[in-house]
Design an enzyme around this catalytic site. Structure first.
Site, short mmCIF file in Angstrom:
data_model
loop_
_atom_site.label_atom_id
_atom_site.label_comp_id
_atom_site.label_asym_id
_atom_site.label_seq_id
_atom_site.Cartn_x
_atom_site.Cartn_y
_atom_site.Cartn_z
N HIS A 1 92.90 13.49 27.65
CA HIS A 1 91.65 14.20 27.36
C HIS A 1 91.78 14.93 26.03
O HIS A 1 92.88 15.01 25.45
CB HIS A 1 91.32 15.19 28.49
CG HIS A 1 92.36 16.24 28.70
ND1 HIS A 1 93.17 16.29 29.80
CD2 HIS A 1 92.72 17.29 27.93
CE1 HIS A 1 93.99 17.31 29.71
NE2 HIS A 1 93.75 17.94 28.57
C1 T46 Z 1 95.92 20.20 28.83
C2 T46 Z 1 97.21 19.62 29.24
C3 T46 Z 1 98.30 19.84 28.26
C4 T46 Z 1 92.67 24.43 36.85
O1 T46 Z 1 91.91 24.63 37.83
N1 T46 Z 1 93.05 25.45 36.04
C5 T46 Z 1 93.85 25.28 34.95
O2 T46 Z 1 94.19 26.27 34.25
C6 T46 Z 1 94.32 23.95 34.67
C7 T46 Z 1 95.23 23.70 33.47
C8 T46 Z 1 93.94 22.93 35.48
N2 T46 Z 1 93.14 23.16 36.56
C9 T46 Z 1 92.77 22.05 37.45
C10 T46 Z 1 91.88 20.99 36.83
C11 T46 Z 1 92.26 19.74 37.59
O3 T46 Z 1 91.48 19.65 38.77
O4 T46 Z 1 93.96 21.37 37.83
C12 T46 Z 1 93.72 19.99 37.99
C13 T46 Z 1 94.69 19.17 37.15
O5 T46 Z 1 94.40 19.38 35.77
P1 T46 Z 1 94.51 18.23 34.69
O6 T46 Z 1 94.34 16.90 35.32
O7 T46 Z 1 93.59 18.58 33.54
O8 T46 Z 1 96.04 18.39 34.22
P2 T46 Z 1 96.73 17.72 32.95
O9 T46 Z 1 98.20 17.91 33.11
O10 T46 Z 1 96.24 16.35 32.72
O11 T46 Z 1 96.22 18.62 31.72
C14 T46 Z 1 96.68 19.96 31.58
C15 T46 Z 1 95.50 20.88 31.22
O12 T46 Z 1 94.46 20.74 32.19
C16 T46 Z 1 94.91 20.52 29.88
O13 T46 Z 1 94.03 21.54 29.43
O14 T46 Z 1 95.59 20.25 27.65
O15 T46 Z 1 97.66 20.03 30.54
#
Ligand code: T46
Length: 144
Positions: A61
């Site tokens: 993303h």
């Molecule tokens: C990024 C990379 C480096 C939350 O509710 N609160 C939070 O602060 C975060 C970070 C995530 N979430 C929820 C959103 C999703 O439902 O946790 C779930 C997994 O998040 P995501 O699939 O976005 O995780 P990554 O590892 O793909 O991405 C993360 C961060 O979300 C993103 O901002 O830049 O790490």
């Protein structure tokens, strides 16, 4: 301070060098300060561990406005960056250097060692509306 000669070629990124005290043999002390070596005021911190699935791919993303710095504080992983024009793959394996994940930068994390721990500092709270999770939409967004 350990050296890192990495050159970042994509837009809205860059290296963040931590302040480093070598207290050998009693450990290293590694410091980041808001608006000093960390280029913003920190509102949120999160970490990712337990990366036991060798095929796991995270990220995929870009953010519209969020500023972040990503660190590998243990182990290693591959960070792939894409600003819509230039692409770069970086092996993050040092806790002493972070990489700025500025806005409008597609980022993917993969090839995690099982002991990998990722630490992220962010300038704002979590907001799903700040994410662009579709690559086609990302390209349109950065090219408009
Ligand atoms: C990024 C990379 C480096 C939350 O509710 N609160 C939070 O602060 C975060 C970070 C995530 N979430 C929820 C959103 C999703 O439902 O946790 C779930 C997994 O998040 P995501 O699939 O976005 O995780 P990554 O590892 O793909 O991405 C993360 C961060 O979300 C993103 O901002 O830049 O790490």
């Amino acid at each position: 301070m350990p050296k890192n000669n990495l050159k970042i070629k994509v837009k809205n990124s860059g290296l963040v060098k931590m302040q480093f005290f070598n207290d050998f043999p009693d450990g290293n002390l590694v410091i980041g300060e808001a608006n000093k070596n960390v280029p913003f005021a920190i509102k949120r911190v999160y970490f990712i561990n337990n990366l036991l699935n060798k095929k796991s791919v995270r990220g995929k993303h870009a953010h519209k406005k969020l500023e972040q710095v990503i660190f590998c504080v243990n182990g290693k992983f591959t960070l792939s960056l894409d600003d819509g024009k230039n692409r770069q793959k970086i092996t993050l394996d040092s806790p002493y250097f972070g990489v700025r994940l500025g806005p409008r930068l597609w980022h993917t994390m993969s090839s995690f060692s099982s002991d990998c721990v990722i630490l992220v500092l962010a300038d704002n709270y979590y907001k799903e509306s700040d994410y662009i999770r579709d690559y086609g939409k990302f390209l349109k967004y950065v090219r408009q």
